[in-house]
Design a protein around this motif. Sequence first.
Motif, short mmCIF file in Angstrom:
data_model
loop_
_atom_site.label_atom_id
_atom_site.label_comp_id
_atom_site.label_asym_id
_atom_site.label_seq_id
_atom_site.Cartn_x
_atom_site.Cartn_y
_atom_site.Cartn_z
N PHE A 31 3.95 11.99 -4.32
CA PHE A 31 5.09 12.88 -4.52
C PHE A 31 5.67 13.24 -3.16
O PHE A 31 4.99 13.80 -2.31
N SER A 32 6.92 12.88 -2.95
CA SER A 32 7.60 13.16 -1.69
C SER A 32 9.10 13.06 -1.94
O SER A 32 9.54 12.65 -3.02
N ASN A 33 9.89 13.44 -0.94
CA ASN A 33 11.33 13.31 -1.08
C ASN A 33 11.73 11.86 -1.31
O ASN A 33 12.59 11.56 -2.16
N SER A 34 11.13 10.94 -0.56
CA SER A 34 11.51 9.53 -0.72
C SER A 34 11.11 9.01 -2.10
O SER A 34 11.86 8.25 -2.72
N ALA A 35 9.94 9.41 -2.59
CA ALA A 35 9.52 8.97 -3.92
C ALA A 35 10.47 9.49 -4.99
O ALA A 35 10.84 8.77 -5.92
N GLN A 65 0.80 -1.22 0.00
CA GLN A 65 0.00 0.00 0.00
C GLN A 65 0.84 1.28 0.00
O GLN A 65 0.28 2.37 0.08
N ASP A 66 2.14 1.13 -0.11
CA ASP A 66 3.02 2.31 -0.13
C ASP A 66 3.08 2.85 -1.55
O ASP A 66 3.58 2.19 -2.46
N VAL A 67 2.57 4.06 -1.74
CA VAL A 67 2.52 4.64 -3.09
C VAL A 67 3.73 5.53 -3.36
O VAL A 67 3.77 6.24 -4.37
N HIS A 68 4.74 5.49 -2.49
CA HIS A 68 5.90 6.37 -2.65
C HIS A 68 7.12 5.65 -3.21
O HIS A 68 8.22 6.20 -3.17
N PHE A 69 6.95 4.44 -3.69
CA PHE A 69 8.05 3.81 -4.42
C PHE A 69 7.54 3.38 -5.79
O PHE A 69 6.34 3.18 -5.99
N PRO A 70 8.44 3.20 -6.77
CA PRO A 70 8.01 2.88 -8.14
C PRO A 70 7.32 1.51 -8.18
O PRO A 70 7.94 0.49 -7.90
N ARG A 71 6.04 1.50 -8.53
CA ARG A 71 5.26 0.26 -8.52
C ARG A 71 4.61 -0.04 -9.87
O ARG A 71 4.09 -1.13 -10.08
N GLY A 72 4.62 0.93 -10.79
CA GLY A 72 4.05 0.69 -12.10
C GLY A 72 2.57 0.36 -12.03
O GLY A 72 1.79 1.03 -11.36
N LYS A 73 2.15 -0.74 -12.70
CA LYS A 73 0.74 -1.11 -12.76
C LYS A 73 0.36 -2.08 -11.65
O LYS A 73 -0.73 -2.67 -11.68
N GLN A 74 1.21 -2.27 -10.64
CA GLN A 74 0.87 -3.14 -9.52
C GLN A 74 -0.10 -2.44 -8.58
O GLN A 74 0.20 -1.35 -8.07
N ASP A 75 -1.22 -3.07 -8.31
CA ASP A 75 -2.29 -2.43 -7.55
C ASP A 75 -1.91 -2.26 -6.08
O ASP A 75 -1.24 -3.11 -5.49
N TRP A 76 -2.33 -1.14 -5.49
CA TRP A 76 -2.16 -0.89 -4.06
C TRP A 76 -3.38 -1.37 -3.27
O TRP A 76 -3.36 -1.37 -2.04
#
Length: 617
Positions: A376-380, A147-158
């Motif tokens: 959108f964040s520093n970590s992302a 469920q973390d939306v701050h790393f590159p996940r592409g089309k993988q659902d959260w």
Amino acid sequence: MTATQTATTLAPNPQFQRENWVDLCGQWGFAHDDADAGIGENWWNRADVFNRQIVVPFPPESELSGLRETGFHPVIWYRRSFAAPQLAADEKLLLNFGAVDYAAKVWVNGQCVGAHEGGHVPFSLDITHALGEGEQVVVVRAEDRPQDVHFPRGKQDWLEDPHSIWYHRTSGIWQPVWLSTVPALHLTDLHFVPDLANYRVRCEVRLNNVPSAPVALTIKLTAQGQSIAQQTVTMSEAELRFDIAIPQLENGVHRDYLLWTPERPNLIDAEVTLEGKRPDIVQSYLGLRSVGVGGKRFLLNGLPYYLRMVLGQNYWPQSHLAAPSPEALRREVELIKEMGFNGVRIHQKIEDPRFLYWCDVLGLIVWEEMPSAYGFSNSATERLTREWMEAIRRDKSHPCIVAWVPLNESWGVSQIAERPDQAHYASALYHLTKALDPSRPAISNDGWELVESDIWSVHDYAPDGEGLSSRFHEPADIEAMLRGMGPARRRIVLDGRELGDKPVMLTEFGGLSYLPKQGEKWHGYSTVDDPQEFEDRLRDIFSAIAAMPHIAGYCYTQVTDTEQEVNGLLTASREPKLPFETLRDITTMPAASVPHEQIDNARRKARKAAEDAEPID
């Protein structure tokens, strides 16, 4: 030679391979760690917790892994034993991972040998110091927060179940794992950048360490079995750039046998030898070709080239982002070409190097696109930038790749039109991409809200050809759209940027859903009910695009049905929804923007008419 391998003998990275690599795919021990207790309980030193089996490199969410567990399991562990090859005194053993999603930590015989973050790119670990007598044990901890939306996940659902245009996740190990024996001083990077205008190739080499004394590096290039260049340089640092002259390129009339195009995918084999106490020999290849933009056209080898691309999710029902077999990677390329396309835009995925190999060998253009984060964040920003640099580092020598796409449709930068920090981020990614590889076009934010970009790429899911023509046929309409609001109610080019003579491409359109399953959730941009309507709608849309004199190329959505997104030209099992010859006839209509296609088509028709008119004896 590298450029003539079969799918079954293919190395994990065919463009950078050594002899005697050892495959570690197959059965591994497996355990969920939902409570994240493994670190505190020293699971790297225990065998009892690994009471289940998984087939690597298939993700645990997939059927081919033997598990098919699609729920939220943020931490998973792997374990297997292996026999280490016999090493000489000046040799090292590397443990290589094609990709582990998202963060990995690795132990060998109870010693931590390294960690890596980035779910779509490879990493290698020197495990020599951790080897013991007899059987060796490797343990991998993979962390992939669903469920973390701050790393590159592409089309993988959260979400736990797929919705809209997002799919089941691909966690943990999903590309090959292998061992390789290398000298103490060895090559880690090898890149070739063609410079056709100056009859040469730029070679970029990186070593694992600074040599204790200068060492010789020799590169031999052969084309169709004939030597075309050989050069030896001296390396006293860990990195070196140098040029290799290709005299045969000077003959402008007879050099086509050397140049790479989708129609003639000529490849140059390269053998690279680093001298030392024990030589390091790497087999590679390159393609002599140039790509660029000019005069509002895409240019291949300095000439206008019309891009006929299709959007590839490259997702399989039984294995998700991992290919079900090496043969499936080759077949995917063949299917795209059989439908008449000359290119594929790999969507939200850094594809397996073996897929890119077959694109190089069989002749298929690729746009490479970074999987998005959604916050959108520093970590992302840090995560995506770091992984994007690693992707370019791995793939920049592939002749098939003709464009880089770091962002798509403002995913992860949803307020880019109003927030300067997000616009600066997109601009920075564009300039970083060009700094790492100035030899290819880069698209800052494919679809809309573009900042600096070499191509103005637009997504438009108009349901018919008339709707597309109203925006893309006349220059005044195109300029008004680029400077104003686009079809998705987003600005196309953000304020203050000159349009110049950059090409305009329609890089997503279509998305027709043919017979979605009744009673089930599905996604498409418009729907047709029978094969004839499907063909008629495709002909209408593709005819309108072919007639556009100011469009430099297109990308149709999409290759296959994927989960609930049932808008493919092929089913999820790779069966065509219309005959291949019908699809080819539709996708290869001569483009008005490239006059030679109209001329060549007229000549073909004239020849065929003459042949048909000849009397039969």
